[in-house]
Design a protein around this motif. Structure first.
Motif, short mmCIF file in Angstrom:
data_model
loop_
_atom_site.label_atom_id
_atom_site.label_comp_id
_atom_site.label_asym_id
_atom_site.label_seq_id
_atom_site.Cartn_x
_atom_site.Cartn_y
_atom_site.Cartn_z
N MET A 125 0.19 -2.67 -3.31
CA MET A 125 0.61 -3.06 -1.97
C MET A 125 0.91 -1.78 -1.19
SD MET A 125 3.94 -5.20 -0.60
CE MET A 125 5.06 -3.84 -0.96
N PRO A 126 0.21 -1.50 -0.10
CA PRO A 126 -0.83 -2.33 0.51
C PRO A 126 -2.19 -2.12 -0.16
CG PRO A 126 -0.43 -0.40 1.87
CD PRO A 126 0.56 -0.34 0.75
N ASP A 127 -3.05 -3.18 -0.11
CA ASP A 127 -4.43 -3.02 -0.53
C ASP A 127 -5.29 -2.83 0.73
OD1 ASP A 127 -4.69 -5.55 0.59
OD2 ASP A 127 -4.97 -6.59 -1.31
N GLU A 128 -6.62 -2.83 0.58
CA GLU A 128 -7.49 -2.55 1.73
C GLU A 128 -7.31 -3.59 2.84
OE1 GLU A 128 -11.56 -1.93 0.78
OE2 GLU A 128 -11.15 -0.36 -0.69
N GLU A 129 -7.20 -4.85 2.45
CA GLU A 129 -7.00 -5.91 3.44
C GLU A 129 -5.69 -5.70 4.20
OE1 GLU A 129 -6.80 -10.82 3.64
OE2 GLU A 129 -6.53 -9.78 1.74
N ASP A 130 -4.63 -5.36 3.45
CA ASP A 130 -3.33 -5.12 4.08
C ASP A 130 -3.39 -3.94 5.05
OD1 ASP A 130 -2.24 -7.14 2.48
OD2 ASP A 130 -1.65 -5.73 0.91
N GLU A 131 -4.11 -2.88 4.66
CA GLU A 131 -4.17 -1.68 5.49
C GLU A 131 -4.85 -1.96 6.83
OE1 GLU A 131 -5.98 1.13 2.88
OE2 GLU A 131 -4.08 1.64 1.88
N GLY A 132 -5.82 -2.89 6.83
CA GLY A 132 -6.44 -3.29 8.09
C GLY A 132 -5.44 -3.97 9.01
N GLN B 252 0.44 -1.55 13.89
CA GLN B 252 0.90 -0.24 14.40
C GLN B 252 0.56 -0.08 15.87
OE1 GLN B 252 -1.10 2.28 11.56
NE2 GLN B 252 0.80 2.68 10.42
N ALA B 253 -0.61 -0.58 16.25
CA ALA B 253 -1.01 -0.49 17.66
C ALA B 253 -0.20 -1.47 18.52
CB ALA B 253 -2.50 -0.79 17.79
N MET C 258 9.43 0.27 12.26
CA MET C 258 9.59 0.68 10.87
C MET C 258 8.31 0.41 10.10
SD MET C 258 12.62 1.92 10.79
CE MET C 258 13.14 1.99 9.09
N PRO C 259 7.76 1.39 9.38
CA PRO C 259 6.47 1.21 8.70
C PRO C 259 6.45 0.06 7.70
CG PRO C 259 7.05 3.53 8.80
CD PRO C 259 8.25 2.77 9.28
N TYR C 260 7.58 -0.18 7.01
CA TYR C 260 7.56 -1.22 5.98
C TYR C 260 7.41 -2.62 6.57
CZ TYR C 260 12.56 -2.25 6.80
OH TYR C 260 13.77 -2.61 7.36
N PHE C 261 7.73 -2.80 7.86
CA PHE C 261 7.48 -4.11 8.49
C PHE C 261 6.01 -4.49 8.35
CE2 PHE C 261 10.96 -3.40 11.98
CZ PHE C 261 11.95 -3.62 11.04
N PHE C 262 5.15 -3.52 8.55
CA PHE C 262 3.72 -3.81 8.64
C PHE C 262 3.09 -4.09 7.28
CE2 PHE C 262 4.07 -0.66 12.36
CZ PHE C 262 4.60 -1.63 13.18
#
Length: 369
Positions: free
Chosen positions: A293-300, A306-307, A313-317
């Motif tokens: 976590m995150p995997d590729e799907e999560d990173e998308g 982020q935009a 906070m980064p962990y929200f995303f």
């Protein structure tokens, strides 16, 4: 005033916090965006920014969020739960409490008095096991359900590891790995130890202990043995920003064997990086499976968020889908009575906190030799 439909819970968010910073704020924007169809945000209770914190850091940003949310979504804002009007006839009211852990026992009482039939508590629920047990009794007497925001219970990497282990059969061994991004320096870890003075096992690793209580029958009474990886684990005494000394773990690794025959491991490292994961190994220790976590799907999804919310906070995303899942299942429980599958109850919270206290004492003794 915002009102729920017949299949929605009337949500009171207690503890919004500052926009882009507070977990309560992120809960609010997810519900407002329609991400949790069984939840309708109707009220926000924010004592700090509608009181002494109004002119301090984050106050102006909160007031801007308040004005826009009132205008666009007819949400009521209040400085205390006692100011929230009574629920309308037939409404099923859910309190989502996302404030300071120490305030939760009082806020639970106030939520019950405000007509809430379900309460969602952020982890760990209360500072002590005794307080959690008292809260459980109070809620039971009032016929109120308490569910916990242990979002790793529904995380994809946890689910996939459990599914692989089950399909692989006997001998499969699961290890849950939790990492954070502190610098491995006395200054960075000392600040962390002071800010999270309850200790690693009652804070950072409490999600993993909730997993063990939820899916592996781990309770203090059911522990047969704890095998501590003393080479990996580390206990330090460091000075916090206040100048006081704080003793805590900066990393731990242990395996628990239960009296009912289950075996599971946890590894947590405050300086391990920004990826958490679960592995499945065979009886020889060879790794058969890993999901991160995150995997590729999560990173998308993270890039999109982020935009949308720059500076949050980064962990929200990275955990965005899991926050949605937990809220939606708790809201459906409140609104229509559907079972909140895999969502931690207050019994799980009690078990996890008891195990945290037990392991903290045991591991400090082992590592202090």
């Amino acid at each position: 005033m915002a009102t729920p439909s017949k299949d929605q819970a009337e949500v009171i968010l207690v503890g919004c916090g500052a926009p882009l910073r507070g977990m309560g704020w992120y809960h609010a924007v997810q519900i407002i965006a329609g991400e949790c169809p069984s939840a309708k945000l109707c009220h926000v209770v924010e004592p700090w920014f509608m009181g002494a914190g109004a002119t301090g850091p984050g106050g102006a940003e909160f007031m801007e969020f308040k004005a826009k949310t009132e205008a666009d979504h007819s949400v009521g804002f209040h400085s205390s739960l006692s100011d929230v009007p009574p629920p309308s006839d037939g409404a099923r009211r859910l309190a989502l409490i996302s404030g300071r852990t120490a305030d939760n026992p009082r806020l639970l009482s106030e939520a019950i008095a405000a007509g809430c039939s379900t309460v969602y508590l952020e982890k760990p629920g209360a500072p002590t096991v005794a307080e959690l047990k008292s809260m459980k009794a109070e809620a039971a007497a009032a016929g109120v359900s308490i569910m916990m925001g242990y979002n790793k219970n529904v995380c994809k990497y946890v689910r996939k590891a459990r599914e692989f282990a089950a399909s692989n059969g006997p001998g499969s061994h699961v290890t849950f790995v939790s990492n954070n991004t502190y610098e491995p320096t006395p200054a960075s870890l000392g600040e962390c130890f002071e800010r999270n003075a309850e200790g690693m096992l009652k804070n950072m690793a409490i999600h993993e202990l909730a997993l063990l209580a939820s899916f592996y029958d781990v309770t203090v009474e059911n522990i047969e043995d704890v095998i501590v990886d003393e080479e990996f684990s580390s206990l330090q005494t460091l000075k916090g920003p206040s100048g006081k000394d704080f003793t805590d773990f900066d990393k731990v690794k242990f395996t628990i064997k239960t009296k009912t025959g289950k075996v599971v491991s946890v590894q947590a490292d405050r300086c391990g990086g920004d990826v958490s994961y679960a592995t499945v190994s065979d009886e020889s220790g060879a790794e058969l499976f890993r999901h991160c976590m995150p995997d590729e799907e999560d990173e998308g999804n993270v890039s999109v968020l982020q935009a949308k919310y720059p500076g949050a906070m980064p962990y929200f995303f990275s955990q965005d889908p899991d926050y949605i899942t937990v809220k939606e299942r708790v809201a459906r429980l409140c609104a229509v009575g559907d079972e909140a599958t895999d969502i931690a109850t207050i019994d799980i919270a009690i078990a996890a906190l008891e195990v945290a206290e037990f392991l903290t004492t045991l591991m400090k003794e082992r590592l202090s030799k």
